[in-house]
Motif scaffolding. Structure first.
Motif, PDB file in Angstrom:
ATOM      1  N   GLY A 185      -3.278 -17.274  -0.019  1.00  0.00           N
ATOM      2  CA  GLY A 185      -4.483 -16.609   0.463  1.00  0.00           C
ATOM      3  C   GLY A 185      -4.564 -16.442   1.960  1.00  0.00           C
ATOM      4  N   PHE A 186      -3.797 -17.205   2.735  1.00  0.00           N
ATOM      5  CA  PHE A 186      -3.830 -17.065   4.184  1.00  0.00           C
ATOM      6  C   PHE A 186      -3.224 -15.717   4.584  1.00  0.00           C
ATOM      7  CE2 PHE A 186      -4.277 -21.611   3.789  1.00  0.00           C
ATOM      8  CZ  PHE A 186      -5.111 -21.950   4.841  1.00  0.00           C
ATOM      9  N   GLY A 187      -3.920 -14.994   5.440  1.00  0.00           N
ATOM     10  CA  GLY A 187      -3.472 -13.676   5.872  1.00  0.00           C
ATOM     11  C   GLY A 187      -4.124 -12.533   5.131  1.00  0.00           C
ATOM     12  N   ALA A 188      -4.974 -12.834   4.141  1.00  0.00           N
ATOM     13  CA  ALA A 188      -5.571 -11.778   3.325  1.00  0.00           C
ATOM     14  C   ALA A 188      -6.568 -10.929   4.101  1.00  0.00           C
ATOM     15  CB  ALA A 188      -6.262 -12.396   2.100  1.00  0.00           C
ATOM     16  N   ARG A 189      -7.101 -11.438   5.196  1.00  0.00           N
ATOM     17  CA  ARG A 189      -8.109 -10.691   5.946  1.00  0.00           C
ATOM     18  C   ARG A 189      -7.505  -9.816   7.029  1.00  0.00           C
ATOM     19  NH1 ARG A 189     -12.917 -14.511   7.772  1.00  0.00           N
ATOM     20  NH2 ARG A 189     -13.755 -12.449   8.289  1.00  0.00           N
ATOM     21  N   ALA A 190      -6.199  -9.860   7.198  1.00  0.00           N
ATOM     22  CA  ALA A 190      -5.561  -9.036   8.221  1.00  0.00           C
ATOM     23  C   ALA A 190      -5.592  -7.566   7.795  1.00  0.00           C
ATOM     24  CB  ALA A 190      -4.116  -9.480   8.435  1.00  0.00           C
ATOM     25  N   GLN A 191      -6.121  -6.705   8.669  1.00  0.00           N
ATOM     26  CA  GLN A 191      -6.167  -5.285   8.350  1.00  0.00           C
ATOM     27  C   GLN A 191      -4.816  -4.622   8.549  1.00  0.00           C
ATOM     28  OE1 GLN A 191      -9.353  -3.541  10.590  1.00  0.00           O
ATOM     29  NE2 GLN A 191     -10.947  -4.522   9.381  1.00  0.00           N
ATOM     30  N   PHE A 192      -4.006  -5.179   9.430  1.00  0.00           N
ATOM     31  CA  PHE A 192      -2.658  -4.662   9.647  1.00  0.00           C
ATOM     32  C   PHE A 192      -1.792  -5.805  10.149  1.00  0.00           C
ATOM     33  CE2 PHE A 192      -5.110  -4.083  13.483  1.00  0.00           C
ATOM     34  CZ  PHE A 192      -4.291  -4.576  14.470  1.00  0.00           C
ATOM     35  N   GLY A 193      -0.491  -5.660  10.005  1.00  0.00           N
ATOM     36  CA  GLY A 193       0.396  -6.741  10.396  1.00  0.00           C
ATOM     37  C   GLY A 193       0.221  -7.957   9.490  1.00  0.00           C
ATOM     38  N   ARG A 233       8.884  -3.210  22.357  1.00  0.00           N
ATOM     39  CA  ARG A 233       8.266  -2.468  21.260  1.00  0.00           C
ATOM     40  C   ARG A 233       7.349  -1.403  21.846  1.00  0.00           C
ATOM     41  NH1 ARG A 233       7.102  -3.273  15.724  1.00  0.00           N
ATOM     42  NH2 ARG A 233       5.089  -2.444  15.016  1.00  0.00           N
ATOM     43  N   ASP A 234       7.644  -0.155  21.553  1.00  0.00           N
ATOM     44  CA  ASP A 234       6.810   0.971  21.952  1.00  0.00           C
ATOM     45  C   ASP A 234       6.157   1.527  20.695  1.00  0.00           C
ATOM     46  OD1 ASP A 234       7.646   0.678  24.590  1.00  0.00           O
ATOM     47  OD2 ASP A 234       9.374   1.973  24.283  1.00  0.00           O
ATOM     48  N   PHE A 235       4.831   1.622  20.731  1.00  0.00           N
ATOM     49  CA  PHE A 235       4.055   1.872  19.518  1.00  0.00           C
ATOM     50  C   PHE A 235       2.994   2.922  19.799  1.00  0.00           C
ATOM     51  CE2 PHE A 235       0.186   0.723  17.127  1.00  0.00           C
ATOM     52  CZ  PHE A 235       0.638   0.723  15.825  1.00  0.00           C
ATOM     53  N   SER A 236       2.929   3.956  18.971  1.00  0.00           N
ATOM     54  CA  SER A 236       1.900   4.981  19.073  1.00  0.00           C
ATOM     55  C   SER A 236       1.242   5.128  17.709  1.00  0.00           C
ATOM     56  CB  SER A 236       2.495   6.319  19.521  1.00  0.00           C
ATOM     57  OG  SER A 236       1.495   7.319  19.564  1.00  0.00           O
ATOM     58  N   ASN A 237      -0.113   5.096  17.688  1.00  0.00           N
ATOM     59  CA  ASN A 237      -0.836   5.037  16.415  1.00  0.00           C
ATOM     60  C   ASN A 237      -2.072   5.953  16.452  1.00  0.00           C
ATOM     61  OD1 ASN A 237      -2.600   2.411  14.601  1.00  0.00           O
ATOM     62  ND2 ASN A 237      -1.570   4.195  13.826  1.00  0.00           N
ATOM     63  N   PRO A 238      -1.904   7.238  16.113  1.00  0.00           N
ATOM     64  CA  PRO A 238      -3.073   8.121  16.015  1.00  0.00           C
ATOM     65  C   PRO A 238      -3.952   7.724  14.830  1.00  0.00           C
ATOM     66  CG  PRO A 238      -1.026   9.390  16.219  1.00  0.00           C
ATOM     67  CD  PRO A 238      -0.640   7.985  15.909  1.00  0.00           C
ATOM     68  N   LEU A 239      -5.240   7.486  15.117  1.00  0.00           N
ATOM     69  CA  LEU A 239      -6.219   7.111  14.110  1.00  0.00           C
ATOM     70  C   LEU A 239      -7.344   8.149  14.110  1.00  0.00           C
ATOM     71  CD1 LEU A 239      -6.479   3.359  15.114  1.00  0.00           C
ATOM     72  CD2 LEU A 239      -5.283   4.236  13.102  1.00  0.00           C
ATOM     73  N   ARG A 269       0.813  -1.207   0.000  1.00  0.00           N
ATOM     74  CA  ARG A 269       0.000   0.000   0.000  1.00  0.00           C
ATOM     75  C   ARG A 269       0.853   1.268   0.000  1.00  0.00           C
ATOM     76  NH1 ARG A 269      -3.768  -2.620   4.599  1.00  0.00           N
ATOM     77  NH2 ARG A 269      -1.812  -3.681   4.978  1.00  0.00           N
ATOM     78  N   PHE A 270       2.172   1.094  -0.085  1.00  0.00           N
ATOM     79  CA  PHE A 270       3.111   2.224  -0.153  1.00  0.00           C
ATOM     80  C   PHE A 270       2.831   3.225   0.968  1.00  0.00           C
ATOM     81  CE2 PHE A 270       2.734   0.436  -4.391  1.00  0.00           C
ATOM     82  CZ  PHE A 270       4.057   0.222  -4.729  1.00  0.00           C
ATOM     83  N   ASN A 271       2.561   2.682   2.126  1.00  0.00           N
ATOM     84  CA  ASN A 271       2.225   3.497   3.280  1.00  0.00           C
ATOM     85  C   ASN A 271       2.942   2.897   4.483  1.00  0.00           C
ATOM     86  OD1 ASN A 271       1.035   4.793   5.482  1.00  0.00           O
ATOM     87  ND2 ASN A 271      -0.999   4.831   4.556  1.00  0.00           N
ATOM     88  N   TYR A 272       3.991   3.571   4.964  1.00  0.00           N
ATOM     89  CA  TYR A 272       4.791   3.014   6.042  1.00  0.00           C
ATOM     90  C   TYR A 272       4.022   2.970   7.359  1.00  0.00           C
ATOM     91  CZ  TYR A 272       8.958   3.034   3.144  1.00  0.00           C
ATOM     92  OH  TYR A 272       9.869   2.769   2.153  1.00  0.00           O
ATOM     93  N   ALA A 273       2.946   3.742   7.479  1.00  0.00           N
ATOM     94  CA  ALA A 273       2.142   3.708   8.698  1.00  0.00           C
ATOM     95  C   ALA A 273       1.206   2.507   8.734  1.00  0.00           C
ATOM     96  CB  ALA A 273       1.332   5.000   8.822  1.00  0.00           C
ATOM     97  N   VAL A 274       0.947   1.888   7.603  1.00  0.00           N
ATOM     98  CA  VAL A 274       0.062   0.733   7.521  1.00  0.00           C
ATOM     99  C   VAL A 274       0.857  -0.548   7.286  1.00  0.00           C
ATOM    100  CG1 VAL A 274      -1.891  -0.294   6.294  1.00  0.00           C
ATOM    101  CG2 VAL A 274      -1.824   2.170   6.682  1.00  0.00           C
ATOM    102  N   GLY A 275       1.893  -0.482   6.478  1.00  0.00           N
ATOM    103  CA  GLY A 275       2.708  -1.645   6.189  1.00  0.00           C
ATOM    104  C   GLY A 275       2.138  -2.480   5.069  1.00  0.00           C
ATOM    105  N   GLU A 276       2.860  -3.537   4.755  1.00  0.00           N
ATOM    106  CA  GLU A 276       2.462  -4.427   3.664  1.00  0.00           C
ATOM    107  C   GLU A 276       1.715  -5.645   4.211  1.00  0.00           C
ATOM    108  OE1 GLU A 276       6.212  -4.355   0.797  1.00  0.00           O
ATOM    109  OE2 GLU A 276       6.696  -3.948   2.884  1.00  0.00           O
ATOM    110  N   ARG A 277       0.758  -6.138   3.451  1.00  0.00           N
ATOM    111  CA  ARG A 277       0.012  -7.334   3.823  1.00  0.00           C
ATOM    112  C   ARG A 277       0.589  -8.519   3.040  1.00  0.00           C
ATOM    113  NH1 ARG A 277      -5.101  -6.064   2.400  1.00  0.00           N
ATOM    114  NH2 ARG A 277      -5.726  -5.362   4.475  1.00  0.00           N
ATOM    115  N   VAL A 278       1.082  -9.514   3.768  1.00  0.00           N
ATOM    116  CA  VAL A 278       1.705 -10.686   3.163  1.00  0.00           C
ATOM    117  C   VAL A 278       0.756 -11.871   3.288  1.00  0.00           C
ATOM    118  CG1 VAL A 278       3.703 -12.209   3.156  1.00  0.00           C
ATOM    119  CG2 VAL A 278       3.981  -9.797   3.771  1.00  0.00           C
TER     120      VAL A 278
END
Length: 332
Positions: free
Chosen positions: A64-72, A280-286, A51-60
């Motif tokens: 077909g397994f993993g296709a429903r993951a919204q992130f990670g 891992r310290d993670f902050s994610n404004p949505l 998705r060329f978006n470093y805040a979302v990442g790539e879906r691997v």
């Protein structure tokens, strides 16, 4: 070609499982080192939605397994230098994979991935490139492009006696393609990223086997320009919806990881042991929310295997145990 993703070294042509391997030249020759997609696009059955978006990442996904993951990444098990990137909750984060120093990727497709637990879709095993045989080798990489893109990488490796070492320092800067405002009122760019990645690997011959120590640090600050509906896209595909402007959506990650592995013969058996720990310290404004996460995880794994031949039949036996801990402090 010898692969290790099946849990014990085995020749690729003798494996009863669907396994694929790509090496350093296919991963890095002519590649920008910007996205994980470049390292995986030659693997059969493996698909990367970039998705060329470093805040979302790539879906691997694998078959077909993993296709429903919204992130990670979910549904598949991921190892990096023998250390699991898949934590006990089943989610894998790939931000810390240093694409610029990868030397090998192995993919195991199908239910044989049950060797690694509840990852029914398959296994991805990433390995850092091997240290060079000489005392010192320095490699510098520069990638530059439009919209403020600049990636700098330094890789230092060598071998002193029986000890091999590798140190990779990777710095990425990108301003982003999208902007606040439209047309003549277009304002500052949004959707960029600043990423600093340090990956160190030490290998030493110990007790007739190979000891590996991996230290990894990631500092990522990325902006999320969000999505557009069709009307917005037709008006100006480079604009940002107002809600993403209001909440300044994005992702900040600081992650540190230390892993130790040992593999080698013990009598008639082959033993592989690993232990790791990470923070891992993670902050994610949505939109309408801010997710904040402090994570601590650790674990260990021990496998014992033996290969024998009975007439014209090759028999491989493998037994092992793995124990992982994860503690999350989540706030929303």
């Amino acid at each position: 070609v010898v692969v290790s993703v099946a849990g014990t070294p085995i020749r690729l042509g003798a494996s009863p499982f669907p396994i694929s391997v790509i090496g350093k030249s296919d991963i890095r020759t002519g590649r920008t080192g910007m996205f994980l997609e470049e390292a995986l696009q030659a693997l059969p059955g493996v698909q990367v939605q970039n998705r060329f978006n470093y805040a979302v990442g790539e879906r691997v996904t694998i078959r077909g397994f993993g296709a429903r993951a919204q992130f990670g990444v979910r549904g598949i098990h991921v190892l990096v230098d023998g250390i699991p990137a898949t934590l006990p909750d089943g989610q894998s984060t790939l931000d810390h994979v240093d694409i610029g120093s990868l030397g090998r990727v192995e993919a195991l497709r199908g239910p044989a991935s049950a060797l690694y637990g509840n990852a029914s879709g398959g296994v991805l095993r990433f390995e850092t490139e091997l240290p060079t045989t000489g005392p010192l080798r320095e490699e510098a990489t520069v990638v530059a492009g439009s919209h403020g893109l600049l990636r700098l990488q330094s890789t230092t490796s060598g071998t002193v006696g029986t000890t091999g070492y590798l140190l990779s320092v990777n710095r990425l800067g990108y301003d982003g393609f999208r902007h606040f405002g439209t047309g003549a009122t277009r304002g500052e760019a949004y959707g960029g990223a600043d990423r600093t990645h340090v990956n160190a690997r030490l290998e030493q011959q110990v007790a007739g086997g190979e000891l590996g120590i991996t230290l990894n640090h990631l500092d990522l600050d990325s902006e999320n320009p969000g999505s557009l509906n069709r009307a917005q896209f037709e008006q100006d595909p480079r604009q940002i919806a107002a809600i993403y402007n209001t909440f300044r959506t994005g992702k900040e990650v600081q992650q540190g990881q230390l892993g130790v592995t040992w593999s080698g013969p013990v009598g008639a058996y082959r033993v592989e042991a690993a232990a790791y720990g990470l923070t891992r310290d993670f902050s994610n404004p949505l939109p309408n929310d801010v997710v904040d996460l402090d994570r601590r995880a650790a674990g260990g794994r021990l496998t014992v295997g033996r290969s024998t031949t009975r007439g014209t039949t090759d028999l491989a036996l493998l037994v092992g145990v793995e124990y992982d801990l994860q503690d999350d402090d989540r706030r929303e």
